[in-house]
Design an enzyme around this catalytic site. Structure first.
Site, PDB file in Angstrom:
ATOM      1  N   ARG A  34      -4.088  17.180  38.415  1.00 45.01           N
ATOM      2  CA  ARG A  34      -3.627  15.799  38.628  1.00 45.01           C
ATOM      3  C   ARG A  34      -4.795  14.834  38.748  1.00 45.01           C
ATOM      4  NH1 ARG A  34       0.154  19.374  39.956  1.00 45.01           N
ATOM      5  NH2 ARG A  34       2.355  18.774  40.060  1.00 45.01           N
ATOM      6  N   ASP A 323       4.605  30.328  44.576  1.00 46.38           N
ATOM      7  CA  ASP A 323       3.489  31.060  43.975  1.00 46.38           C
ATOM      8  C   ASP A 323       2.968  32.167  44.898  1.00 46.38           C
ATOM      9  OD1 ASP A 323       3.705  29.431  41.776  1.00 46.38           O
ATOM     10  OD2 ASP A 323       2.099  28.074  42.380  1.00 46.38           O
ATOM     11  N   ARG A 396      -1.886  36.136  39.581  1.00 47.90           N
ATOM     12  CA  ARG A 396      -1.391  36.370  40.949  1.00 47.90           C
ATOM     13  C   ARG A 396      -0.956  37.829  41.165  1.00 47.90           C
ATOM     14  NH1 ARG A 396      -2.299  31.411  42.815  1.00 47.90           N
ATOM     15  NH2 ARG A 396      -1.562  29.674  41.562  1.00 47.90           N
TER      16      ARG A 396
HETATM   17  C1  S3P Z   1       2.863  23.583  39.825  1.00 43.99           C
HETATM   18  C2  S3P Z   1       4.190  23.710  40.108  1.00 43.99           C
HETATM   19  C3  S3P Z   1       4.878  24.991  40.201  1.00 43.99           C
HETATM   20  C4  S3P Z   1       3.892  26.151  40.383  1.00 43.99           C
HETATM   21  C5  S3P Z   1       2.729  26.068  39.453  1.00 43.99           C
HETATM   22  C6  S3P Z   1       1.982  24.751  39.650  1.00 43.99           C
HETATM   23  C7  S3P Z   1       2.293  22.229  39.715  1.00 43.99           C
HETATM   24  O1  S3P Z   1       5.633  25.189  39.027  1.00 43.99           O
HETATM   25  O2  S3P Z   1       4.555  27.389  40.215  1.00 43.99           O
HETATM   26  O3  S3P Z   1       1.832  27.136  39.697  1.00 43.99           O
HETATM   27  O4  S3P Z   1       1.056  22.073  39.770  1.00 43.99           O
HETATM   28  O5  S3P Z   1       3.083  21.276  39.569  1.00 43.99           O
HETATM   29  P1  S3P Z   1       7.116  24.557  38.896  1.00 43.99           P
HETATM   30  O6  S3P Z   1       7.032  23.206  39.470  1.00 43.99           O
HETATM   31  O7  S3P Z   1       7.457  24.505  37.459  1.00 43.99           O
HETATM   32  O8  S3P Z   1       8.001  25.486  39.669  1.00 43.99           O
END
Ligand code: S3P
Length: 444
Positions: A34, A323, A396
């Site tokens: 981000r 996660d 993971r």
């Molecule tokens: C993430 C959101 C999650 C997570 C991924 C990272 C993110 O996925 O599992 O490792 O950075 O927005 P989802 O939002 O699709 O569940």
């Protein structure tokens, strides 16, 4: 852009060992993506620091460069820092997101606002993960998208002028929500995303930090976010350390013999659901020096060893610990009555089908674990044996196997360990620093 390169450690043997001490894990993966994406959209140079030096984050940086952004980064004391500056245009080549689902889903939202065609693809794992969840809202906003077989990458995005949308997402996914918000920055009017449960709100917080407010409301039935584009300001973004990486050590402490501390970790409530699960199992977790950085809460976390009781994780608690559900299985098998995970069917569309690969990994170590359509149940009072675990390209699962090895009765050999480079390239160094015994068996 694959995180796995020739010469990386790919087969390791981890021996039973006692872990303890303090470890500074890499910068948070979600925040690192981000920082790059939002920093680029500000339109002026933005300083970023504390980013993870990992394959997934490198994939986002490379994609933004291909889209015309200036991304000047260097590694300082193990973390990545530098400046990003936008001016995005149609990329002149296919964008390879490697293993990174977050890169692909979030970049799709950015590409939807760029005149021209962007083609987003990735490695074999990513090409098996659904993109219809982002195709549908972006199409409703006026972009044209085509996916292989209707739902898999490569994803072709023809972007341009966008209209705002009120999108009701069938999944509680921060990736979907963020994708739509990123596209919403380029739409004229208010974009709304309604999700069935709250998910991590990093995009909302970082937009706020950069001067672009996002309204977020959460009630029992839904999470609603609303964004009306007003422009962003170039504030420096400092990324906190990754709770999902810290989780491996904190679970290791809960099932081990010595405390472990992870300083400077992002403790956003949408990320530390695993801490709540550990506490509900009777683990003692101390949170010290709580502060705020770039709109995110940050703290030093310490977990002490102790007797664990069984627990069940379901509903909204699943999203906040998503996660970490693989490594939490180890707390489950060391507890008195075990751990049951429900409502976690999203695990099946991660870097691997994480329900299946976790069950196979623990099964290979002689652990009894039951696969459920939407989760797993692992009985308590178990000790893993030595054995051979395949990571199936999933970082993971590889790291969960390494932590399982520390409490096993014999060594655990893990193949496909190079996959950890996507989030935590220095994992083995940190494992050794905490007292782990590691033998390198083969390189890629
Ligand atoms: C993430 C959101 C999650 C997570 C991924 C990272 C993110 O996925 O599992 O490792 O950075 O927005 P989802 O939002 O699709 O569940």
């Amino acid at each position: 852009m694959s995180a796995v390169r020739p010469g990386m450690v790919d087969v390791v043997r981890v021996h039973p060992s006692t872990l303890g001490g303090s470890v500074a894990v890499p910068g948070d993966k979600s925040l690192s993506h981000r920082a790059l994406l939002l920093g680029t959209l500000v339109g002026e140079a933005v300083e970023v620091s504390g980013l993870a030096d990992s394959g997934d984050v490198q994939a986002t940086a490379a994609a933004l460069r291909l889209m015309g952004a200036q991304v000047d980064l260097e590694v300082r004391d193990g973390d990545v820092a530098g400046t990003v500056c936008g001016g995005l245009r149609e990329p002149d080549d296919v964008i390879d997101c490697g293993n990174s689902g977050t890169s692909l889903r979030l970049l799709a939202g950015v590409a939807a606002g760029i005149d021209g065609v962007s083609v987003l693809t990735g490695d074999g794992s990513l090409r098996g993960r659904p993109v219809d969840r982002v195709r549908d809202p972006l199409q409703a906003m006026g972009a044209r998208l085509t996916a292989r077989g209707g739902r898999l990458p490569p994803l072709v995005v023809e972007g341009g002028a966008l209209r705002p949308v009120e999108w009701h997402s069938p999944v509680a996914s921060a990736q979907v929500k963020s994708c739509v918000l990123l596209a919403g920055l380029r739409a004229s009017g208010t974009t709304t995303v309604v999700s069935p449960a709250p998910s991590r709100d990093h995009t909302e917080r970082m937009l706020g930090h950069l001067g672009q407010p996002v309204e977020r409301t959460v009630d029992a039935a839904a999470e609603t976010v609303r964004l009306t584009p007003t422009g962003m300001i170039p504030a420096p973004v400092r990324v906190a350390r990754d709770p999902s990486s810290a989780a491996f050590w904190l679970v290791a402490a809960a099932i081990g013999e010595q405390p472990i501390t992870t300083p400077g970790v992002c403790v956003n409530p949408g990320r530390v659901g695993f801490v709540d699960v550990l506490e509900s199992m009777g683990a003692t977790v101390a949170s010290g020096d709580l502060r705020e950085d770039s709109g995110e809460p940050v703290a030093d976390l310490t977990v002490n060893p102790g007797n664990l009781r069984g627990a069940q994780v379901s509903g909204a608690a699943v999203v906040a610990a998503l996660d970490e559900l693989p490594v939490l299985s180890l707390a489950g098998l060391r507890s008195d009555t075990g751990l049951e995970v429900l409502d976690a069917q999203e695990l099946r569309v991660k870097e691997s089908d994480r329900i299946r690969t976790l069950v196979a990994a623990l099964g290979a170590l002689g652990v009894e674990i039951e696969e459920r359509p939407d989760g797993y149940r692992v009985p308590g009072g178990q000790t893993p044996q030595g054995g051979v675990v395949h990571a199936h390209g999933d970082h993971r699962i590889a790291m969960t196997a390494a932590i399982a090895a520390t409490i096993s009765t014999g060594p655990v050999e893990i193949t496909g360990f190079a996959s950890v480079a996507s989030s935590y390239p220095t994992f083995l160094d940190d494992l050794r620093a905490l007292g782990g015994r590691v033998e390198v068996v083969a390189h890629t």
